[in-house]
Each structure stands twice: as C-alpha cells, then as structure tokens.
Motif scaffolding. Structure first.
Motif, PDB file in Angstrom:
ATOM      1  N   VAL A  74      -9.097  -5.543 -12.416  1.00  0.00           N
ATOM      2  CA  VAL A  74      -8.750  -6.861 -12.975  1.00  0.00           C
ATOM      3  C   VAL A  74      -7.486  -6.756 -13.823  1.00  0.00           C
ATOM      4  N   VAL A  75      -7.424  -5.753 -14.678  1.00  0.00           N
ATOM      5  CA  VAL A  75      -6.262  -5.569 -15.553  1.00  0.00           C
ATOM      6  C   VAL A  75      -5.007  -5.345 -14.729  1.00  0.00           C
ATOM      7  N   ALA A  76      -5.092  -4.536 -13.680  1.00  0.00           N
ATOM      8  CA  ALA A  76      -3.913  -4.214 -12.874  1.00  0.00           C
ATOM      9  C   ALA A  76      -3.313  -5.470 -12.238  1.00  0.00           C
ATOM     10  N   GLU A  77      -4.168  -6.332 -11.696  1.00  0.00           N
ATOM     11  CA  GLU A  77      -3.615  -7.543 -11.074  1.00  0.00           C
ATOM     12  C   GLU A  77      -2.994  -8.464 -12.114  1.00  0.00           C
ATOM     13  N   HIS A  78      -3.647  -8.642 -13.237  1.00  0.00           N
ATOM     14  CA  HIS A  78      -3.112  -9.540 -14.260  1.00  0.00           C
ATOM     15  C   HIS A  78      -1.827  -8.991 -14.877  1.00  0.00           C
ATOM     16  N   ALA A  79      -1.735  -7.670 -14.989  1.00  0.00           N
ATOM     17  CA  ALA A  79      -0.486  -7.081 -15.476  1.00  0.00           C
ATOM     18  C   ALA A  79       0.638  -7.328 -14.482  1.00  0.00           C
ATOM     19  N   ASN A  80       0.354  -7.167 -13.215  1.00  0.00           N
ATOM     20  CA  ASN A  80       1.363  -7.396 -12.183  1.00  0.00           C
ATOM     21  C   ASN A  80       1.845  -8.843 -12.192  1.00  0.00           C
ATOM     22  N   LEU A  81       0.897  -9.772 -12.278  1.00  0.00           N
ATOM     23  CA  LEU A  81       1.265 -11.194 -12.289  1.00  0.00           C
ATOM     24  C   LEU A  81       2.011 -11.559 -13.572  1.00  0.00           C
ATOM     25  N   GLY A  82       1.585 -10.998 -14.701  1.00  0.00           N
ATOM     26  CA  GLY A  82       2.232 -11.317 -15.966  1.00  0.00           C
ATOM     27  C   GLY A  82       3.674 -10.868 -16.004  1.00  0.00           C
ATOM     28  N   VAL A  83       3.949  -9.669 -15.506  1.00  0.00           N
ATOM     29  CA  VAL A  83       5.325  -9.166 -15.481  1.00  0.00           C
ATOM     30  C   VAL A  83       6.216 -10.098 -14.667  1.00  0.00           C
ATOM     31  N   GLY A  84       5.683 -10.700 -13.625  1.00  0.00           N
ATOM     32  CA  GLY A  84       6.479 -11.554 -12.754  1.00  0.00           C
ATOM     33  C   GLY A  84       6.745 -12.948 -13.280  1.00  0.00           C
ATOM     34  N   LEU A  85       6.161 -13.336 -14.398  1.00  0.00           N
ATOM     35  CA  LEU A  85       6.414 -14.668 -14.937  1.00  0.00           C
ATOM     36  C   LEU A  85       7.884 -14.806 -15.362  1.00  0.00           C
ATOM     37  N   PRO A  86       8.490 -15.966 -15.111  1.00  0.00           N
ATOM     38  CA  PRO A  86       9.909 -16.146 -15.450  1.00  0.00           C
ATOM     39  C   PRO A  86      10.222 -15.913 -16.927  1.00  0.00           C
ATOM     40  N   LYS A  87       9.288 -16.210 -17.815  1.00  0.00           N
ATOM     41  CA  LYS A  87       9.573 -16.043 -19.244  1.00  0.00           C
ATOM     42  C   LYS A  87       9.574 -14.579 -19.669  1.00  0.00           C
TER      43      LYS A  87
ATOM     44  N   GLU B 112       0.044 -10.266  -3.111  1.00  0.00           N
ATOM     45  CA  GLU B 112      -1.282 -10.406  -3.708  1.00  0.00           C
ATOM     46  C   GLU B 112      -2.155  -9.228  -3.270  1.00  0.00           C
ATOM     47  N   PHE B 113      -2.579  -8.385  -4.204  1.00  0.00           N
ATOM     48  CA  PHE B 113      -3.425  -7.252  -3.814  1.00  0.00           C
ATOM     49  C   PHE B 113      -4.869  -7.427  -4.243  1.00  0.00           C
ATOM     50  N   TYR B 114      -5.226  -8.577  -4.778  1.00  0.00           N
ATOM     51  CA  TYR B 114      -6.623  -8.980  -4.975  1.00  0.00           C
ATOM     52  C   TYR B 114      -7.404  -8.067  -5.928  1.00  0.00           C
ATOM     53  N   GLY B 115      -6.719  -7.464  -6.883  1.00  0.00           N
ATOM     54  CA  GLY B 115      -7.434  -6.643  -7.845  1.00  0.00           C
ATOM     55  C   GLY B 115      -8.417  -7.430  -8.682  1.00  0.00           C
ATOM     56  N   GLY B 116      -8.031  -8.661  -9.060  1.00  0.00           N
ATOM     57  CA  GLY B 116      -8.924  -9.487  -9.866  1.00  0.00           C
ATOM     58  C   GLY B 116     -10.201  -9.857  -9.138  1.00  0.00           C
TER      59      GLY B 116
ATOM     60  N   ALA C  65     -16.495   0.511 -22.241  1.00  0.00           N
ATOM     61  CA  ALA C  65     -15.665  -0.532 -22.849  1.00  0.00           C
ATOM     62  C   ALA C  65     -15.309  -1.650 -21.879  1.00  0.00           C
ATOM     63  N   SER C  66     -15.928  -1.695 -20.704  1.00  0.00           N
ATOM     64  CA  SER C  66     -15.478  -2.617 -19.659  1.00  0.00           C
ATOM     65  C   SER C  66     -15.520  -4.087 -20.099  1.00  0.00           C
ATOM     66  N   TYR C  67     -16.536  -4.483 -20.849  1.00  0.00           N
ATOM     67  CA  TYR C  67     -16.616  -5.881 -21.294  1.00  0.00           C
ATOM     68  C   TYR C  67     -15.508  -6.200 -22.285  1.00  0.00           C
ATOM     69  N   ALA C  68     -15.270  -5.300 -23.231  1.00  0.00           N
ATOM     70  CA  ALA C  68     -14.188  -5.514 -24.190  1.00  0.00           C
ATOM     71  C   ALA C  68     -12.838  -5.527 -23.497  1.00  0.00           C
ATOM     72  N   ILE C  69     -12.640  -4.638 -22.535  1.00  0.00           N
ATOM     73  CA  ILE C  69     -11.385  -4.634 -21.772  1.00  0.00           C
ATOM     74  C   ILE C  69     -11.206  -5.957 -21.056  1.00  0.00           C
ATOM     75  N   TYR C  70     -12.263  -6.429 -20.438  1.00  0.00           N
ATOM     76  CA  TYR C  70     -12.182  -7.663 -19.651  1.00  0.00           C
ATOM     77  C   TYR C  70     -11.808  -8.863 -20.511  1.00  0.00           C
ATOM     78  N   LEU C  71     -12.405  -8.974 -21.694  1.00  0.00           N
ATOM     79  CA  LEU C  71     -12.155 -10.148 -22.523  1.00  0.00           C
ATOM     80  C   LEU C  71     -10.848 -10.072 -23.316  1.00  0.00           C
ATOM     81  N   THR C  72     -10.356  -8.893 -23.599  1.00  0.00           N
ATOM     82  CA  THR C  72      -9.172  -8.773 -24.463  1.00  0.00           C
ATOM     83  C   THR C  72      -7.880  -8.521 -23.703  1.00  0.00           C
ATOM     84  N   HIS C  73      -7.951  -8.143 -22.441  1.00  0.00           N
ATOM     85  CA  HIS C  73      -6.733  -7.670 -21.778  1.00  0.00           C
ATOM     86  C   HIS C  73      -5.677  -8.762 -21.614  1.00  0.00           C
ATOM     87  N   GLY C  74      -6.095 -10.017 -21.458  1.00  0.00           N
ATOM     88  CA  GLY C  74      -5.113 -11.085 -21.296  1.00  0.00           C
ATOM     89  C   GLY C  74      -4.207 -11.220 -22.502  1.00  0.00           C
ATOM     90  N   ALA C  75      -4.799 -11.217 -23.688  1.00  0.00           N
ATOM     91  CA  ALA C  75      -4.004 -11.316 -24.915  1.00  0.00           C
ATOM     92  C   ALA C  75      -3.135 -10.087 -25.110  1.00  0.00           C
TER      93      ALA C  75
END
Length: 369
Positions: A21-34, A44-48, A287-297
């Motif tokens: 989940v973290v890997a896909e969100h990191a990949n998508l986040g880096v690609g944001l224009p901002k 799309e590699f469907y990690g999430g 730590a999987s639950y903590a990783i899941y809930l905090t990784h976006g921030a």
C-alpha cells in the motif's frame, strides 16, 4: 505447532501488505504536479488494492481463529468482550490519527478544514468520502466484526449464515448494480459489497486450520523471502487482469491468490533465532496498522519538504525515501503510542473474558489489519 511459527508467518504477510500500500501511494504522490510531476513507475502496479485484499483475507482468517473453539466452532468468550477488544484495537487509534491528520492539514494548507469527511472517518459512516482516505477499509472491517458477532453469539446454523452473507454480493449486486446511486442503494452496496468475499476466503482458511491442522505442517523455510516473492506474483496477477473491485470475477481471483499466499504463510518454518530479514518482517507486521493509517501524512510531509529543498532529485530516490520514512514512522508510532494504548484499553473487560488461543496473541490481530 509452535506459536512462534504461526505468529511470524502471519506477521510477515501483514507487513508485506502494508508495504504494498505504501509503495503505490508513494509512487502516486511523487507524480503529483505540486511535487515532482512524474512517477518512478510510469504505470498502475496495483500495490494498494493488492495490499488491502491481502489484509482482508488475513483478517477473515484471524478473527475466526482467535475467537472460535476448534472442536465446536463456538466462541471462546462473551460477545461484549469480543466487541470491546475489536473496538479497542481499531477505533481509539483511528481517532488519534484522524485528529492528527486534520491538524496537520489545517496548519499546512492555510486553514483548510473539511469537517464532514473527518466525521465520517471518526464514526466509520458507511457512505461518502473520508479523510484520511485509507479509513474506507475500516468500514468493511467493522461490518465484518458486527456480522460475525451477530451470527456466532446465537443459536442456529452459524456457518450457513456466514456463507450466505459472504456470498450475498453475487446475488444482491446483480439485482441493484445498475440502479442510480442513491443513499439506499449506496448502503446496500456497502452491506453486500464484493469485498465480503475476501473475508469469506480468510474465514474458510481458518476453518480448515482449526479442523485440519495437519494440513499446515511448517515445511517452508525462509518465510519472509518466499512470501515477498509470492506477493510480487500477486501484483503481476493484478496487472494482468487490470484489477478492479467492481468485477466479481476479479475479486474471486484475488481472493484465491491471497488464500494461497496465506496458506504458505501458515506453513512458514521459523529458525530459533530469526535473521535480519525475518526481524524486519516481524517489525513491519507488528506495526502494519500504524503504518497503514499514518503513511499518507508522512508521504505528504516528505514530498512537501523534498520538492522544496531539492526539486531536481531522482524521483526513484524520492519514492524510496517516502517508503522508508513511512515504514520507519509507522514502527515508531506503533511502539510508542499504538501498542501501549491498545494494551491498556484491552485490559478492561465486558462480560466473560475471551480465553486466549494457544498460538496467537492479541497483538497479532489483523486490522486492515
């Protein structure tokens, strides 16, 4: 069969699911224009979805396994204790994460504050968007807990009722799938979601494990390495079928694949002294639950600072930094906040106390899971 072997096999799989989940969100986040405007992995590699589906299958397995007696398939304790333990495991830490996320967004986005998505996340309201967005999976997790409690703390054909609920999406969604989205139809779509099938796969695996433990003799060495390879093949499956939760056949195929990986995890053989790879797997699983809930921030914070300080950096290096930062922060938060909080809350009891299983302690309970 040893407690260590079972605990480690499940923990490896939970940690890998969180990392996907973290890997896909990191990949998508880096690609944001901002931020950097291009992604290290340009497809799309469907990690999430892969990580979430693994979590759901593992959760279906664990909830049944830690709750039911092998001989009778009856609950070990009272329904109040079961529900309180599930509440303590998920909700207070979720509230803390939502409050922290809202505060950080308010400070970092010039006072931006959207109340309704936060309230939906806090209450796990089944309809509408939530913030943080990953809280949507917890809605389905809690629904599974409630259905499980409603069925198993009563007399009657328990297994038949569980099977009926888990298979109901095939019939119900075929009847209402083409209807215009309205609050009633959205609620029906939530209650009879195809994701119920994933919990069903895990539940069936648990029944097999409870009744036929001889099928799960630990003969798979190097469990973390083997499971990492299998998760890679699982990702390939998702890419080949262009996975979507909107197709029943796709969900069934994903559930079968996740169940096979779960089977290997339960047969993983652990050395008396785990090596470095195994120790890392255990830390990630805990730590999987903590990783899941905090990784976006965490990813947003890293990208905001990195894109400002070094905008010409390699996007692959940035993504790897986001992944490492998210996993490390999740482990730290788990050890210092989540684990003490859950243990303190679960000391309270409502009704007969659930007897512990001989092999899986409460901290191994899958949350996403």
């Amino acid at each position: 069969m040893s407690a260590t072997r079972q605990l480690n096999g499940i923990q490896y799989l939970r940690g890998l699911a969180a990392a996907l989940v973290v890997a896909e969100h990191a990949n998508l986040g880096v690609g944001l224009p901002k931020y950097f405007g291009r992604t290290p992995v340009p497809f799309e590699f469907y990690g999430g979805p892969a990580g979430v589906d693994l979590f759901f299958v593992v959760s279906g397995f664990i909830i049944a396994y830690i709750t039911l007696e092998p001989s009778s398939l009856r609950p070990r304790g009272g329904v109040g204790d079961f529900l309180w333990r599930r509440f303590a495991r998920i909700v207070p830490f979720l509230w803390l994460c939502v409050a922290t996320y809202a505060a950080l967004r308010f400070v970092g986005r010039d006072g931006s504050f959207e109340l309704e998505p936060y309230l939906r996340a806090l209450t796990l309201f089944p309809i509408g968007p939530v913030n943080p967005s990953q809280a949507w999976t917890l809605r389905h997790e809690v629904l599974f807990y409630l259905v499980f409690a409603t069925i198993f703390w009563r007399s009657g054909p328990r297994l038949v009722l569980v099977a009926a609920w888990m298979l109901s999406p095939i019939v119900v969604l075929a009847l209402v799938g083409s209807a215009q989205p309205t609050p009633p139809s959205e609620l029906i779509g939530f209650a009879f979601n195809r994701l119920n099938l994933l919990f069903g796969f895990g539940f069936l695996a648990s029944l097999a494990y409870l009744r036929r433990p001889d099928w799960f003799v630990p003969k798979v060495p190097n469990g973390m390495t083997v499971l990492t390879s299998l998760c890679g093949l699982y990702l390939l499956l998702f890419m080949l079928i262009s996975y979507t939760h909107l197709a029943t056949a796709d969900v069934v195929l994903a559930g079968i694949g996740a169940s096979l990986i779960l089977y290997v995890a339960l047969r993983a053989r652990t050395a008396p002294t785990p090596g470095l790879i195994e120790r890392v797997g255990l830390m990630l699983g805990d730590a999987s639950y903590a990783i899941y809930l905090t990784h976006g921030a965490v990813i947003s914070a890293i990208l905001g600072a990195w894109s400002h300080l070094a905008p010409g950096s390699s996007v692959l290096v940035v993504a790897l930094g986001c992944i490492a930062g998210s996993l490390g922060t999740g482990i730290l938060v788990h050890r210092t906040i989540e684990r003490p909080m859950v243990r303190w809350l679960q000391d309270f009891r409502f009704g007969p106390r659930m007897r512990e299983t001989p092999t899986l302690m409460s901290d191994t309970t899958s949350k996403l899971g």
